[in-house]
Design an enzyme around this catalytic site. Structure first.
Site, PDB file in Angstrom:
ATOM      1  N   SER A  85       0.856  -1.194   0.000  1.00  6.56           N
ATOM      2  CA  SER A  85       0.000   0.000   0.000  1.00  6.56           C
ATOM      3  C   SER A  85       0.883   1.233   0.000  1.00  6.56           C
ATOM      4  O   SER A  85       2.071   1.151   0.295  1.00  6.56           O
ATOM      5  CB  SER A  85      -0.850   0.018   1.278  1.00  6.56           C
ATOM      6  N   ASP A  86       0.300   2.382  -0.330  1.00  5.06           N
ATOM      7  CA  ASP A  86       1.066   3.602  -0.110  1.00  5.06           C
ATOM      8  C   ASP A  86       0.992   3.935   1.389  1.00  5.06           C
ATOM      9  O   ASP A  86       0.252   3.293   2.159  1.00  5.06           O
ATOM     10  CB  ASP A  86       0.535   4.742  -0.994  1.00  5.06           C
ATOM     11  N   TYR A  87       1.697   4.937   1.777  1.00  5.85           N
ATOM     12  CA  TYR A  87       1.923   5.315   3.166  1.00  5.85           C
ATOM     13  C   TYR A  87       0.604   5.583   3.905  1.00  5.85           C
ATOM     14  O   TYR A  87      -0.073   6.555   3.604  1.00  5.85           O
ATOM     15  CB  TYR A  87       2.771   6.588   3.146  1.00  5.85           C
ATOM     16  N   THR A  88       0.223   4.703   4.800  1.00  3.47           N
ATOM     17  CA  THR A  88      -1.038   4.739   5.586  1.00  3.47           C
ATOM     18  C   THR A  88      -2.281   4.727   4.698  1.00  3.47           C
ATOM     19  O   THR A  88      -3.383   5.034   5.156  1.00  3.47           O
ATOM     20  CB  THR A  88      -1.104   5.994   6.503  1.00  3.47           C
ATOM     21  N   ALA A  89      -2.125   4.346   3.434  1.00  2.75           N
ATOM     22  CA  ALA A  89      -3.283   4.358   2.528  1.00  2.75           C
ATOM     23  C   ALA A  89      -4.352   3.367   2.987  1.00  2.75           C
ATOM     24  O   ALA A  89      -5.540   3.559   2.698  1.00  2.75           O
ATOM     25  CB  ALA A  89      -2.841   4.036   1.101  1.00  2.75           C
TER      26      ALA A  89
END
Ligand code: GLC
Length: 735
Positions: free
Chosen positions: A273-277
């Protein structure tokens, strides 16, 4: 009868290795606890120098499968030692980092690199970045960023390879090959990451993280191809994007992640995932809470969660309550372990602990790529190149001497002290007596005029004013969208002040996006667009200004006349009422015979300031004599399109010839032009070369109303061209 198929040895060994890896994954998986599996699915950014005792302990317990953007080489080596020697199963960590356009040696921002139209050089730059990053214990880069962007308000346009899917596919795949090299297990290879999957660049209003609404036909025609090309180039990982795509966040999107990526493309790599996505699906309004977010991401097929901890915190309960099948967890862990096996991390891949420095070869490649990235937008009266015998040059503007800004966005390991600025390079070239520098502004956003007098004075006492304009690094990149595209601060006013000195002006613009700068452009006799050119931007710009190199860059994103035209891009549809060239203003017709009812603006020419593919040279090129191998292309056949490119000027130079087509009639209307090929040619004065492009029916395929890839018979136009607005035309029929 036994049919013996003699497979090439390399293929045989890779098949054997692949089978061996799967066996080793199965064996390891069968020994892992659920907690250890969830640990592998978790990526942290929380490593600090020195590594804290709690982090050491978590590594021993297998709490993390990866760290990103954390620690020093020595920290990473120590963390890896703990994982291998002190954890129960000795599963190695994989260290990820944003090595977007260089590690210690910083190359031009990707939007600048793309203007070189040089896949081989871009691949070489990625190879150097991989070697430098792997040399400090990084095994995974979150690049290439292969989003398609048609909105320069979006700060991340700087990281893209432009607006065109064909070119982005070619250049993105080149970056994948550069980062990953011949084998992921090689100590100088890093796993690449196709990001941000998918549609992120279509953010409404050009505002970062904003919603995207992309019909499936457009998604498949424009936004997915570069990711398919990365997959075909063997990209080891994908990263999901922050945006909601048609109302479903990309990080929970089963259509893109399961149906397209896994079922249609048969992708067996790892998805992060992207950062905290994952947790951001809550504010999106898609997940009720962290447990729900974990469930949606797992069901969609996100293997590893970046920074947020919903998998580790909630997956056990989700499995127990049968909201998530434990098999999905095993599938995710397989993908993660497969990446680690492929990287050689289970087979004593070195984990270097020392810091390194750029080598000469890296800096030379950075200089060459910076030279090829710069686009000559204007050169009235051949003001450029500047004669070596010029008396005195006034260098003006903060961006002439700003190492950090010159490197551009997404630079973590570039060292300002390694950067060679334009001012330093020009001083070396001209010596102290022939150059005077006036910063004029504190930075690109500075609105004060305090420094104008000294700058005007410098211009008055010089033979030529070299104005460095543009955007600082901080105005570019993630979360840095702008509603205006003008030169920030008092830069336009500075140009007006310098113009009063009455000396020739050359503008060099450093920026992370297309800007609008009509004022500066009207006052300057020549304009070079240098993007954020990286460590060696100074020598590259100096070489170009004084003719030691000739500009060959071509725009890969459309430059609007004003932000009011955005989105504006070359591969647009024709509409039912296309405006005529130059059509502008309030129509003077009368109600009886309506005039000017076309798709234009009343207050600005509807065409761009500079079109996709545009770039001038210090010489002149002439395109002529387009010929086709036939008037008809039949299914299964090929059609060759040739044209001559001649250097009709006085200087040796490179030219990027472009090949466009147009499908004149189709069941889903097709754009007025679509790029289908490009060739770099190097021509001496008077020299002529023939460039050839070969088409098959597959090259003409498009997605129909049912979003199925089809070809339809009919008439097609072609151009071999210097840019997307010109070229020598031809026509053929597809049967
Ligand atoms: C960022 C970016 C992504 C980057 C990741 C790790 O928010 O969206 O491109 O790779 O986080 O830094």
């Amino acid at each position: 009868m036994i049919l013996r198929i003699a497979l090439p040895l390399a293929l045989m060994s890779s098949l054997v290795n692949a089978q061996d890896v799967e066996r080793r994954i199965d064996a390891l998986l069968s020994r892992m606890t659920l907690e250890e599996k969830l640990g592998q699915m978790s990526q942290s950014t929380s490593m600090r120098t020195p590594i804290s005792e709690p982090i050491r302990d978590e590594i021993r317990k297998g709490r993390w499968g990866s760290f990103l953007n954390a620690g020093s080489p020595a920290d990473r080596a120590e963390a890896q030692r703990i994982a291998l020697k002190e954890s129960r199963l000795g599963i190695p960590l994989v260290f990820g980092r944003d090595v977007i356009h260089g590690y210690h040696t910083i190359f031009p921002i990707p939007l600048g690199q793309s203007a070189s139209w040089d896949p081989e050089l871009i691949r070489d730059a990625a190879r150097i970045a991989a070697r430098e990053a792997a040399g400090e214990g990084i095994q995974w880069t979150f690049a290439p960023m292969i989003d398609i962007a048609r909105d320069p308000r979006w700060g991340r346009v700087a990281e893209t390879l432009g607006e065109d899917p064909y070119l982005t596919s070619a250049l993105g795949a080149a970056m994948v090959r550069g980062f990953q090299g011949g084998s992921l297990a090689s100590p100088d290879a890093v796993a690449a990451c196709a990001k941000h999957y998918v549609g992120y660049g279509a953010a409404e209003g050009g505002r970062d993280y904003n919603s995207t609404w992309i019909p499936e036909i457009l998604l498949r025609q424009v936004y997915l191809p570069s990711f398919r090309a990365a997959r075909d180039a063997g990209v080891a990982t994908f990263m999901t994007s922050f945006n909601a795509l048609n109302g479903v966040p990309a990080t929970g999107n089963r259509f893109t992640l399961r149906q397209v990526l896994r079922d249609e493309w048969k992708y067996d790599g790892m998805v992060v995932s992207d950062y905290t996505a994952v947790t951001e699906m809550i504010p999106h309004g898609y997940a009720a809470d962290n447990a729900d977010a974990a469930r949606e991401a797992a069901l969609a097929g996100v293997d590893m969660e970046m920074v947020s901890t919903t998998y580790f915190d909630h997956m056990k309960a989700l499995i127990q309550s049968k909201q998530v099948d434990a098999k999905l967890i095993d599938d995710a862990v397989r993908n993660i372990l497969r990446l680690k096996f492929r990287l050689g991390l289970f087979d004593n891949r070195p984990q270097p602990a020392a810091e390194t420095r750029p080598v000469a070869e890296a800096l030379d490649t950075a200089r060459r790529l910076a030279v090829e990235s710069v686009v000559l937008l204007k050169n009235e009266g051949n003001l450029l190149p500047i004669s070596a015998s010029i008396g005195k040059v006034a260098v003006i503007g903060p961006l002439a001497d700003s190492p950090t800004d010159q490197m551009g966005t997404w630079v973590m390991d570039g060292r300002a002290q390694d950067v060679q600025t334009p001012l330093a390079a020009l001083r070396r070239m001209l010596g102290p007596d022939r150059l005077v520098y006036a910063r004029a502004l504190r930075n690109s956003r500075d609105n004060t005029h305090d420094g104008f007098a000294a700058a005007a004075d410098a211009a008055r006492n010089a033979d030529l004013a070299l104005l460095f304009l543009g955007e600082e690094q901080i105005l570019s990149g993630e979360a840095h969208s702008r509603a205006f595209l003008t030169l920030p601060g008092a830069q336009e006013a500075l140009v007006e002040e310098i113009a009063k000195a009455g000396k020739p002006i050359v503008a060099v613009i450093l920026a992370g996006r297309p800007l609008t700068f009509q004022g500066a452009s009207s006052r300057a006799g020549a304009v070079l667009y240098a993007w954020h050119p990286g460590t060696m931007g100074g020598p590259a710009i100096a070489d170009l200004l004084f003719g030691r190199a000739a500009p060959s860059g071509k725009l890969t994103i459309t430059f609007p006349r004003t932000v009011g035209q955005v989105p504006i891009y070359y591969s647009h549809l024709n509409t039912g009422r296309p405006p005529s060239p130059g059509e502008l203003g309030i129509p003077m017709g009368n109600p009886v015979e309506p005039k000017g009812y076309t798709s234009k603006y009343l207050d600005v020419d509807f065409t761009p300031e500079y079109p996709f593919g545009y770039g001038l040279s210090y010489t002149a090129f002439e395109y002529s004599n387009l010929r086709l191998s036939g008037a008809t292309l039949r299914s299964g056949g090929t059609l060759t399109v040739s044209a001559d490119v001649a250097n009709t000027g006085t200087r040796e130079a490179d030219e990027v010839a472009q090949f466009y087509i147009r499908d004149l009639v189709a069941s889903v209307v097709q754009p007025v032009r679509a790029l289908k090929g490009f060739r770099r040619v190097h021509l001496k004065p008077g020299e002529k070369q023939t460039v050839q492009f070969t088409l098959t029916a597959n090259d003409l395929a498009f997605y129909n109303e049912q979003a199925k890839l089809v070809t339809e018979p009919g008439r097609f136009q072609v151009w071999v061209a210097p840019d997307s607005a010109r070229g020598v035309p031809g026509e053929f029929t597809l049967e």
